[in-house]
Design a protein around this motif. Sequence first.
Motif, PDB file in Angstrom:
ATOM      1  N   SER A  46       7.157 -13.144   7.345  1.00 41.34           N
ATOM      2  CA  SER A  46       7.577 -11.890   6.542  1.00 41.34           C
ATOM      3  C   SER A  46       6.302 -11.115   5.928  1.00 41.34           C
ATOM      4  CB  SER A  46       8.659 -12.231   5.674  1.00 41.34           C
ATOM      5  OG  SER A  46       8.303 -13.066   4.624  1.00 41.34           O
ATOM      6  N   TRP A  47       5.477 -11.797   5.530  1.00 42.77           N
ATOM      7  CA  TRP A  47       4.526 -11.282   4.821  1.00 42.77           C
ATOM      8  C   TRP A  47       3.401 -10.468   5.847  1.00 42.77           C
ATOM      9  CZ3 TRP A  47       4.006 -16.908   3.106  1.00 42.77           C
ATOM     10  CH2 TRP A  47       5.031 -17.092   1.961  1.00 42.77           C
ATOM     11  N   LEU A  48       3.372 -10.930   6.949  1.00 43.22           N
ATOM     12  CA  LEU A  48       2.499 -10.311   7.794  1.00 43.22           C
ATOM     13  C   LEU A  48       3.197  -9.154   8.736  1.00 43.22           C
ATOM     14  CD1 LEU A  48       0.449 -13.392   9.569  1.00 43.22           C
ATOM     15  CD2 LEU A  48      -0.308 -11.626   7.780  1.00 43.22           C
ATOM     16  N   ALA A  49       4.518  -9.594   8.883  1.00 45.63           N
ATOM     17  CA  ALA A  49       5.497  -8.470   9.767  1.00 45.63           C
ATOM     18  C   ALA A  49       5.404  -7.334   8.886  1.00 45.63           C
ATOM     19  CB  ALA A  49       6.682  -9.100   9.908  1.00 45.63           C
ATOM     20  N   GLU A  50       5.473  -7.262   7.336  1.00 45.14           N
ATOM     21  CA  GLU A  50       5.572  -6.118   6.670  1.00 45.14           C
ATOM     22  C   GLU A  50       4.418  -5.374   6.747  1.00 45.14           C
ATOM     23  OE1 GLU A  50       6.390  -7.002   2.745  1.00 45.14           O
ATOM     24  OE2 GLU A  50       6.637  -5.011   2.082  1.00 45.14           O
ATOM     25  N   GLN A 109       4.913  -3.049  10.956  1.00 46.37           N
ATOM     26  CA  GLN A 109       6.125  -3.082  11.672  1.00 46.37           C
ATOM     27  C   GLN A 109       6.567  -2.647  13.104  1.00 46.37           C
ATOM     28  OE1 GLN A 109       8.564  -1.790   8.252  1.00 46.37           O
ATOM     29  NE2 GLN A 109       7.158  -2.900   6.792  1.00 46.37           N
ATOM     30  N   ILE A 119      10.854 -11.044  13.213  1.00 42.27           N
ATOM     31  CA  ILE A 119      11.196 -10.283  12.210  1.00 42.27           C
ATOM     32  C   ILE A 119      11.026  -8.674  12.858  1.00 42.27           C
ATOM     33  CG2 ILE A 119      10.937  -9.301  10.036  1.00 42.27           C
ATOM     34  CD1 ILE A 119      10.253 -12.083   9.195  1.00 42.27           C
ATOM     35  N   VAL A 120       9.774  -8.577  13.607  1.00 38.98           N
ATOM     36  CA  VAL A 120       9.371  -7.564  13.935  1.00 38.98           C
ATOM     37  C   VAL A 120       9.232  -7.693  15.548  1.00 38.98           C
ATOM     38  CG1 VAL A 120       7.396  -6.053  14.332  1.00 38.98           C
ATOM     39  CG2 VAL A 120       7.961  -6.804  12.164  1.00 38.98           C
TER      40      VAL A 120
END
Lengths: 160, 257
Positions: free
Chosen positions: B144-148, B151, B224-225
């Motif tokens: 999640s931290w990298l995907a944010e 995006q 996530i992405v």
Amino acid sequence: MKFLCDAERCIECNACVTACKNENEVPWGVNRRRVITLNDGVPGEKSISVACMHCTDAPCAAVCPVDCFYTTEDGIVLHDKDLCIGCGYCFYACPFGAPQYPQQEAFGVRGKMDKCTFCAGGPEEDNSAEEYEQLRQQPHRRGQAAGLRGDVLDEGPAGR
Amino acid sequence: MLRQLGWAGDLTGEEMDVIREVAGASGDGSDGALDGVNWKTDLSGGIQRVAIAHGCAPFGNAKARCEVWQFPDPIPVHREPLYTPRFDLVEQYRTYEDRKACWRLPTRYDSIQQTDHSRQYPLVFTSGRLTEYEGGGEETRSNSWLAELQQEMFVEINPADANDRALKDGQWVWLEGPEGGRIKVRAMVTPRVGRGVVWTPFHFGGWFQGEDLLDRYPEGTAPIVRGEACNTATTYGYDSVTLMQETKSTLCEISAA
């Protein structure tokens, strides 16, 4: 204590952003630290990592209607999340955009403000000033988290 | 330099002959020209040998030379890619002939290069890495931290090229390759790429030709992405020795979606 980021060396790798998110486990959408890039793609491109600057005369503290901010003796600006009403005034006042909110709902309901705490760590993040006084007898809790120090030049993601 | 150090006498006769020949080729054969031969240009290797014998290591910007007899090009030469924006160079820098069996597979080269796609697909299309993601992207796009931080799949396009196509920053566009693959991505209008070149990251996956394939993933496994895979729009082409795909130099055209 202040963060200083060497803009000559910053390469916008976002490692600092990831480390901060990892350490503080803030939700999606809340970014205590961000990397800002100016002149992207042209000569003279510069990047810099920005979080709360822990201002000596903090504008966020000055405008807070419930007076939830306090400054530690090291100069770190913290706030009490129990008192925070999520009005957003501190965000309007901050020139760096440091205050972050977890929600974006109708009528300006934002949730508790969250911002960089200089990794003061643990319960001190949302304590009242009195609790901070009690707990600060444990100095090892400070500054240990991401390895960032503010009293030396923070050499961007390449250093440390 | 060896003369200054007093070691020039250690060179053998054959080595001196070679040095004289190298000097003669580039200089006028006088003694001054001999000094122009250094350890990098001395084909006999004598200067290196003498220096090392005296305990010194020659250093500096050397160029490695190798001739690999078994390769189709024993010494590397330039050949235009199969899909090239400069069709006028194809005659001079032609690629290999088609092979009936390259590791038992028929492999095309020349027959593809003979068609000029550069009018319909004028933009050079290449791909590369993002700092936040790694490789195919499934693992890092699930973080999640990298995907944010990244995006959406995007294509970097020069402001002049974007203007020519009436594209704005952040707009959805179709990127189409000469073999018909199309991907739907966001346009990032930036001077980061030069005119005539577009760039995409290659870490994305989970979309195919504009459609998000989220429902195809087993429950709980979707990253996530998700985004278009850039190689949907890249083209055929294989290295003459390693069979590595030639996805880094191909053509495309971009239009508003």
